[in-house]
Motif scaffolding. Structure first.
Motif, PDB file in Angstrom:
ATOM      1  N   VAL A  92      -4.827  12.339   0.155  1.00 28.29           N
ATOM      2  CA  VAL A  92      -4.628  13.468  -0.739  1.00 28.29           C
ATOM      3  C   VAL A  92      -3.962  14.559   0.079  1.00 28.29           C
ATOM      4  CG1 VAL A  92      -5.690  15.151  -2.272  1.00 28.29           C
ATOM      5  CG2 VAL A  92      -6.671  12.853  -2.077  1.00 28.29           C
ATOM      6  N   THR A  93      -2.864  15.072  -0.408  1.00 25.96           N
ATOM      7  CA  THR A  93      -2.137  16.090   0.335  1.00 25.96           C
ATOM      8  C   THR A  93      -1.628  17.162  -0.618  1.00 25.96           C
ATOM      9  OG1 THR A  93      -0.398  16.403   2.002  1.00 25.96           O
ATOM     10  CG2 THR A  93       0.142  14.998   0.149  1.00 25.96           C
ATOM     11  N   LYS A  94      -1.350  18.283  -0.046  1.00 31.67           N
ATOM     12  CA  LYS A  94      -0.837  19.384  -0.880  1.00 31.67           C
ATOM     13  C   LYS A  94       0.685  19.303  -0.934  1.00 31.67           C
ATOM     14  CE  LYS A  94      -4.655  22.461  -0.309  1.00 31.67           C
ATOM     15  NZ  LYS A  94      -5.185  23.762  -0.304  1.00 31.67           N
ATOM     16  N   ARG A  95       1.181  19.719  -2.036  1.00 32.00           N
ATOM     17  CA  ARG A  95       2.634  19.759  -2.233  1.00 32.00           C
ATOM     18  C   ARG A  95       3.303  20.497  -1.084  1.00 32.00           C
ATOM     19  NH1 ARG A  95       3.884  22.541  -7.664  1.00 32.00           N
ATOM     20  NH2 ARG A  95       3.163  24.277  -6.392  1.00 32.00           N
ATOM     21  N   GLY A  96       4.361  19.910  -0.581  1.00 32.58           N
ATOM     22  CA  GLY A  96       5.096  20.539   0.517  1.00 32.58           C
ATOM     23  C   GLY A  96       4.753  20.000   1.886  1.00 32.58           C
ATOM     24  N   GLN A  97       3.625  19.285   1.974  1.00 36.16           N
ATOM     25  CA  GLN A  97       3.233  18.701   3.257  1.00 36.16           C
ATOM     26  C   GLN A  97       3.961  17.386   3.472  1.00 36.16           C
ATOM     27  OE1 GLN A  97       0.904  20.180   5.505  1.00 36.16           O
ATOM     28  NE2 GLN A  97       1.389  21.872   4.143  1.00 36.16           N
ATOM     29  N   ASP A  98       4.063  17.002   4.753  1.00 36.34           N
ATOM     30  CA  ASP A  98       4.618  15.697   5.092  1.00 36.34           C
ATOM     31  C   ASP A  98       3.476  14.694   5.219  1.00 36.34           C
ATOM     32  OD1 ASP A  98       7.105  16.980   7.479  1.00 36.34           O
ATOM     33  OD2 ASP A  98       6.925  17.190   5.300  1.00 36.34           O
ATOM     34  N   VAL A  99       3.753  13.442   4.860  1.00 36.17           N
ATOM     35  CA  VAL A  99       2.763  12.388   5.043  1.00 36.17           C
ATOM     36  C   VAL A  99       3.419  11.178   5.705  1.00 36.17           C
ATOM     37  CG1 VAL A  99       1.304  13.043   3.107  1.00 36.17           C
ATOM     38  CG2 VAL A  99       3.146  11.420   2.735  1.00 36.17           C
ATOM     39  N   ALA A 100       2.601  10.451   6.457  1.00 35.21           N
ATOM     40  CA  ALA A 100       3.073   9.227   7.107  1.00 35.21           C
ATOM     41  C   ALA A 100       2.124   8.100   6.735  1.00 35.21           C
ATOM     42  CB  ALA A 100       3.118   9.403   8.622  1.00 35.21           C
ATOM     43  N   LEU A 101       2.670   7.047   6.196  1.00 30.92           N
ATOM     44  CA  LEU A 101       1.892   5.895   5.764  1.00 30.92           C
ATOM     45  C   LEU A 101       2.224   4.731   6.694  1.00 30.92           C
ATOM     46  CD1 LEU A 101       2.615   6.176   1.922  1.00 30.92           C
ATOM     47  CD2 LEU A 101       0.956   7.436   3.302  1.00 30.92           C
ATOM     48  N   ARG A 102       1.178   4.037   7.091  1.00 25.24           N
ATOM     49  CA  ARG A 102       1.365   3.002   8.110  1.00 25.24           C
ATOM     50  C   ARG A 102       1.132   1.612   7.539  1.00 25.24           C
ATOM     51  NH1 ARG A 102      -0.799   2.363  14.101  1.00 25.24           N
ATOM     52  NH2 ARG A 102      -1.498   0.189  14.048  1.00 25.24           N
ATOM     53  N   CYS A 103       1.915   0.661   8.036  1.00 21.68           N
ATOM     54  CA  CYS A 103       1.762  -0.731   7.633  1.00 21.68           C
ATOM     55  C   CYS A 103       1.764  -1.614   8.871  1.00 21.68           C
ATOM     56  CB  CYS A 103       2.904  -1.150   6.708  1.00 21.68           C
ATOM     57  SG  CYS A 103       2.944  -2.926   6.361  1.00 21.68           S
ATOM     58  N   ASP A 104       0.771  -2.494   8.942  1.00 22.69           N
ATOM     59  CA  ASP A 104       0.687  -3.464  10.030  1.00 22.69           C
ATOM     60  C   ASP A 104       0.822  -4.848   9.401  1.00 22.69           C
ATOM     61  OD1 ASP A 104      -1.630  -3.814  12.847  1.00 22.69           O
ATOM     62  OD2 ASP A 104       0.264  -4.791  12.368  1.00 22.69           O
ATOM     63  N   PRO A 105       1.944  -5.526   9.590  1.00 16.97           N
ATOM     64  CA  PRO A 105       2.174  -6.792   8.886  1.00 16.97           C
ATOM     65  C   PRO A 105       1.382  -7.944   9.492  1.00 16.97           C
ATOM     66  CG  PRO A 105       3.953  -6.371  10.419  1.00 16.97           C
ATOM     67  CD  PRO A 105       3.043  -5.172  10.476  1.00 16.97           C
ATOM     68  N   ILE A 106       1.450  -9.074   8.837  1.00 18.38           N
ATOM     69  CA  ILE A 106       0.846 -10.285   9.374  1.00 18.38           C
ATOM     70  C   ILE A 106       1.543 -10.611  10.693  1.00 18.38           C
ATOM     71  CG2 ILE A 106       0.598 -12.770   9.008  1.00 18.38           C
ATOM     72  CD1 ILE A 106       0.267 -12.139   6.000  1.00 18.38           C
ATOM     73  N   SER A 107       0.739 -10.984  11.675  1.00 21.39           N
ATOM     74  CA  SER A 107       1.280 -11.268  12.998  1.00 21.39           C
ATOM     75  C   SER A 107       2.367 -12.342  12.920  1.00 21.39           C
ATOM     76  CB  SER A 107       0.142 -11.746  13.907  1.00 21.39           C
ATOM     77  OG  SER A 107       0.639 -12.072  15.189  1.00 21.39           O
ATOM     78  N   GLY A 108       3.498 -12.033  13.513  1.00 20.85           N
ATOM     79  CA  GLY A 108       4.588 -13.006  13.543  1.00 20.85           C
ATOM     80  C   GLY A 108       5.546 -12.910  12.370  1.00 20.85           C
ATOM     81  N   HIS A 109       5.195 -12.116  11.377  1.00 21.80           N
ATOM     82  CA  HIS A 109       6.105 -11.974  10.232  1.00 21.80           C
ATOM     83  C   HIS A 109       7.271 -11.072  10.608  1.00 21.80           C
ATOM     84  CE1 HIS A 109       3.672 -13.390   6.505  1.00 21.80           C
ATOM     85  NE2 HIS A 109       3.682 -14.280   7.480  1.00 21.80           N
ATOM     86  N   VAL A 110       8.442 -11.589  10.328  1.00 19.91           N
ATOM     87  CA  VAL A 110       9.662 -10.921  10.744  1.00 19.91           C
ATOM     88  C   VAL A 110      10.070  -9.819   9.776  1.00 19.91           C
ATOM     89  CG1 VAL A 110      12.149 -11.348  10.923  1.00 19.91           C
ATOM     90  CG2 VAL A 110      10.534 -12.845  12.105  1.00 19.91           C
ATOM     91  N   SER A 111       9.888 -10.090   8.489  1.00 17.22           N
ATOM     92  CA  SER A 111      10.375  -9.150   7.471  1.00 17.22           C
ATOM     93  C   SER A 111       9.244  -8.315   6.913  1.00 17.22           C
ATOM     94  CB  SER A 111      11.057  -9.923   6.336  1.00 17.22           C
ATOM     95  OG  SER A 111      12.188 -10.603   6.835  1.00 17.22           O
ATOM     96  N   LEU A 112       9.559  -7.056   6.662  1.00 16.44           N
ATOM     97  CA  LEU A 112       8.548  -6.120   6.160  1.00 16.44           C
ATOM     98  C   LEU A 112       9.178  -5.296   5.047  1.00 16.44           C
ATOM     99  CD1 LEU A 112       6.102  -3.987   8.244  1.00 16.44           C
ATOM    100  CD2 LEU A 112       7.473  -2.906   6.452  1.00 16.44           C
TER     101      LEU A 112
END
Lengths: 111, 114
Positions: free
Chosen positions: B12-32
């Motif tokens: 939950v963030t306030k309008r105007g703030q920056d956010v960073a969302l993280r993804c950790d793929p399946i090990s060895g998967h080349v495409s994300l």
């Protein structure tokens, strides 16, 4: 413009019924079609179809592709309440490696 | 890991703030892949990577959205100066290789901009 249309949008059946979900598409140079089941969490992979007329089967679920008529169907026989979910269809447009998803069919199976 | 993981699960963030969302793929998967999914809709493509290279970003709505995958594994989707219309479920998926391979989805990050 590439397009994937699923029908019906929603469906309510009773346990034991058989259902057929439809996915029609318009894409440039079709390459593959995927079916997913989405409950409350992430979509889970069901089938990948690339060739016409070859049925993919997993338990009570099966799917087939018709590349001439540009559609696929997903069949579920002897439905159970655990089959209640949104079923998503996605088509890959050749040369892009992008999948275009339909809006899904919401299936509810009543006990 | 056993599957695709994403963090945070809720933001939950306030309008105007920056956010960073993280993804950790399946090990060895080349495409994300990154998708955005609105309620009652299917996932909508945003961008995808093959190893560390961003191959297609045609789905990013505007220049406030960016993504990176610097070492070809974990990826970050950044939204700058968030707006209420950015509120959605952001999903990440990975596949074994680029091409006609099935994609496996993570649990998503539910972003709410107030």
């Amino acid at each position: 413009e590439d397009k994937v249309v699923q029908s019906p949008l929603s469906l309510v059946v009773h346990e034991g019924d058989t259902v057929t979900l439809n996915c029609s598409y318009e894409v440039t140079n079709f390459r593959s079609l995927l079916w997913y089941k989405q409950e409350k969490k992430a979509p889970t992979f069901l089938f990948m179809l690339t060739s016409s007329g070859i049925e993919k089967k997993s338990g009570r679920l099966s799917s087939i592709l018709d590349k001439k008529e540009l559609f696929s169907i997903l069949n579920i026989t002897a439905t159970q309440t655990g089959d209640s979910a949104v079923y998503l269809c996605a088509v890959e447009a050749s040369g892009t490696y992008k999948y275009i998803f339909g809006t899904g069919t919401r299936l509810k199976v009543l006990a | 890991g056993a599957g695709v993981s994403q963090s945070p699960r809720y933001k939950v963030t306030k309008r105007g703030q920056d956010v960073a969302l993280r993804c950790d793929p399946i090990s060895g998967h080349v495409s994300l892949y990154w998708y955005r999914q609105a309620l009652g809709q299917g996932p909508e493509f945003l961008t995808y990577f093959n190893y560390e290279a961003q191959q297609d970003k045609s789905g990013l709505p505007n220049d406030r959205f960016s993504a990176e995958r610097p070492e070809g594994s974990i990826s970050t989707l950044t939204i700058q100066r968030t707006e209420q219309r950015d509120s959605a479920m952001y999903r990440c998926a990975s596949s074994h290789r680029q091409g006609t391979y099935e994609q496996y989805f993570g649990p998503g990050t539910r972003l709410t901009v107030t």
